[in-house]
Scaffold this motif. Sequence first.
Motif, mmCIF file in Angstrom:
data_model
loop_
_atom_site.group_PDB
_atom_site.id
_atom_site.type_symbol
_atom_site.label_atom_id
_atom_site.label_comp_id
_atom_site.label_asym_id
_atom_site.label_seq_id
_atom_site.Cartn_x
_atom_site.Cartn_y
_atom_site.Cartn_z
ATOM 1 N N LEU A 204 0.810 -1.211 0.000
ATOM 2 C CA LEU A 204 0.000 0.000 0.000
ATOM 3 C C LEU A 204 0.849 1.270 0.000
ATOM 4 C CD1 LEU A 204 -2.911 -0.920 2.452
ATOM 5 C CD2 LEU A 204 -3.017 -0.676 -0.039
ATOM 6 N N SER A 205 2.157 1.127 0.122
ATOM 7 C CA SER A 205 3.043 2.290 0.027
ATOM 8 C C SER A 205 3.088 2.829 -1.400
ATOM 9 C CB SER A 205 4.463 1.930 0.483
ATOM 10 O OG SER A 205 4.477 1.626 1.855
ATOM 11 N N THR A 206 2.714 1.975 -2.366
ATOM 12 C CA THR A 206 2.774 2.392 -3.769
ATOM 13 C C THR A 206 1.451 2.215 -4.515
ATOM 14 O OG1 THR A 206 3.615 0.185 -4.358
ATOM 15 C CG2 THR A 206 5.244 1.926 -3.973
ATOM 16 N N ASP A 207 0.517 1.445 -3.945
ATOM 17 C CA ASP A 207 -0.741 1.170 -4.642
ATOM 18 C C ASP A 207 -1.935 1.445 -3.732
ATOM 19 O OD1 ASP A 207 0.407 0.071 -7.120
ATOM 20 O OD2 ASP A 207 1.101 -1.553 -5.821
ATOM 21 N N PRO A 208 -3.066 1.874 -4.302
ATOM 22 C CA PRO A 208 -4.259 2.137 -3.489
ATOM 23 C C PRO A 208 -4.954 0.862 -3.005
ATOM 24 C CG PRO A 208 -4.738 2.516 -5.802
ATOM 25 C CD PRO A 208 -3.267 2.269 -5.716
ATOM 26 N N GLU A 209 -4.659 -0.258 -3.649
ATOM 27 C CA GLU A 209 -5.213 -1.550 -3.218
ATOM 28 C C GLU A 209 -4.127 -2.607 -3.353
ATOM 29 O OE1 GLU A 209 -8.947 -4.637 -3.998
ATOM 30 O OE2 GLU A 209 -8.618 -2.950 -5.365
ATOM 31 N N ALA A 210 -4.075 -3.490 -2.372
ATOM 32 C CA ALA A 210 -3.042 -4.524 -2.364
ATOM 33 C C ALA A 210 -3.682 -5.900 -2.230
ATOM 34 C CB ALA A 210 -2.071 -4.287 -1.214
ATOM 35 N N PRO B 115 -6.589 -14.872 -3.332
ATOM 36 C CA PRO B 115 -5.834 -13.843 -2.614
ATOM 37 C C PRO B 115 -6.700 -13.127 -1.583
ATOM 38 C CG PRO B 115 -6.505 -13.009 -4.747
ATOM 39 C CD PRO B 115 -6.950 -14.454 -4.695
ATOM 40 N N ILE B 116 -6.069 -12.485 -0.643
ATOM 41 C CA ILE B 116 -6.771 -11.591 0.260
ATOM 42 C C ILE B 116 -6.379 -10.167 -0.131
ATOM 43 C CG2 ILE B 116 -6.824 -13.279 2.126
ATOM 44 C CD1 ILE B 116 -4.590 -11.702 3.468
ATOM 45 N N SER B 117 -7.250 -9.214 0.158
ATOM 46 C CA SER B 117 -7.008 -7.841 -0.297
ATOM 47 C C SER B 117 -7.200 -6.858 0.852
ATOM 48 C CB SER B 117 -7.943 -7.488 -1.449
ATOM 49 O OG SER B 117 -9.292 -7.510 -1.021
ATOM 50 N N TYR B 118 -6.643 -5.668 0.666
ATOM 51 C CA TYR B 118 -6.749 -4.596 1.653
ATOM 52 C C TYR B 118 -6.524 -3.291 0.907
ATOM 53 C CZ TYR B 118 -6.493 -2.756 6.444
ATOM 54 O OH TYR B 118 -6.745 -2.124 7.640
ATOM 55 N N THR B 119 -7.329 -2.275 1.221
ATOM 56 C CA THR B 119 -7.244 -1.014 0.490
ATOM 57 C C THR B 119 -6.650 0.093 1.360
ATOM 58 O OG1 THR B 119 -9.433 -0.226 1.142
ATOM 59 C CG2 THR B 119 -9.310 -1.672 -0.799
ATOM 60 N N ALA B 120 -6.209 1.137 0.677
ATOM 61 C CA ALA B 120 -5.676 2.294 1.386
ATOM 62 C C ALA B 120 -6.743 2.951 2.248
ATOM 63 C CB ALA B 120 -5.107 3.302 0.384
#
Length: 358
Positions: free
Chosen positions: A252-258, A269-274
């Motif tokens: 998340l240091s470089t992308d709005p969603e990981a 996969p599991i996901s997490y957003t900014a």
Amino acid sequence: MSERIRGIDFGTSTSLAAERTDILDPVTISPLGKTTNWMPTVIALPHSGKILVGEEAANHPNQNDIVRSIKSLIYRPETFELPNHTEASADSLIIFLLEELRKRIMGSTLNHLEDEIFLSCPSLWEASHRKKLVELAKKAGLNASLLRLIDEPISAGISWISHFHQDNQDWPEGTVLIFDNGGGTLDVAVLQVSGDPNPAIQVLSSFGNLAAGDKYDEQILKDLKKKYPHACETPEQETLLRNAGKRLKELLSTDPEAKTFLGDDSKEPISYTADEFKIAAKPLLEDSTRLMNLVLRQSKLRTPGVSLNNLHNLPIDELFKDIDWLLFSGGMSQSPIIQEHVKSFCPEAKIAVDTGIT
């Protein structure tokens, strides 16, 4: 006595080292890692086999055997079961890791006990914690001293000022606010740089708290456990979920969603957003604001004519208006959400980011 001076940043997550053989020579980095200049500050205690350290420990497949954030054990003593089924104190593991650092830095150098070692520590450490680190470093064969123990944000600030001069042939004059957010502690300091061509660097204030990487990891883990309840039904699964949260935080240091996978055999996969992270980080960001408020008020006491009564009533935006430079240091400070939060208080300050040594 040897002319060589060495510095070790014994970090919560990673460790770095540098040296200078003469006061007029440039500082050089001492490679610690197998493929990088840094070494993971990690130990693994597998039930079968030897104790692992550094990269081998970080890559150990059984995450439950790994001891992370080992520096925090300075003030949180524990005991651990070793591969031979005996117990080891936290102090002995810290010594073991410091010995590994010494070997990687100095190799077979015979005069390592003569080489002066500078160590850094969090600003919030009390005298007993500082004394203990120095004692453990000495037991690991390092020529350490309380007189050569420097607060981490001050060390980061002085290093940045020095490199700024080397790169620009000029000095960053003015007031510097250092926001050093690492794995275990958040440290904030205020330095004043004045005079040219030989400037004076004055430490106005420095302090810290625990609103750092490990605490952010806990907040993310709470979110992921709610979001993926079936992925944390056993201690092993929870460990995998915690490590996945660390990876998501870095992405998340470089992308709005990981997105990431729990393990090699995971299919989904599991996901997490900014946005999710921003909500989870809110209480820690508030802690960071309170710390900056405290450190800046302390620094103002060095200003002629400022009284405690005046300082008490001074609004927070007035505290930040004299900041000329804002330096972000430490892995957690690379987060855009954290940077945006801090920059919102001093939008006119020049920004510098210490990305570390890779």
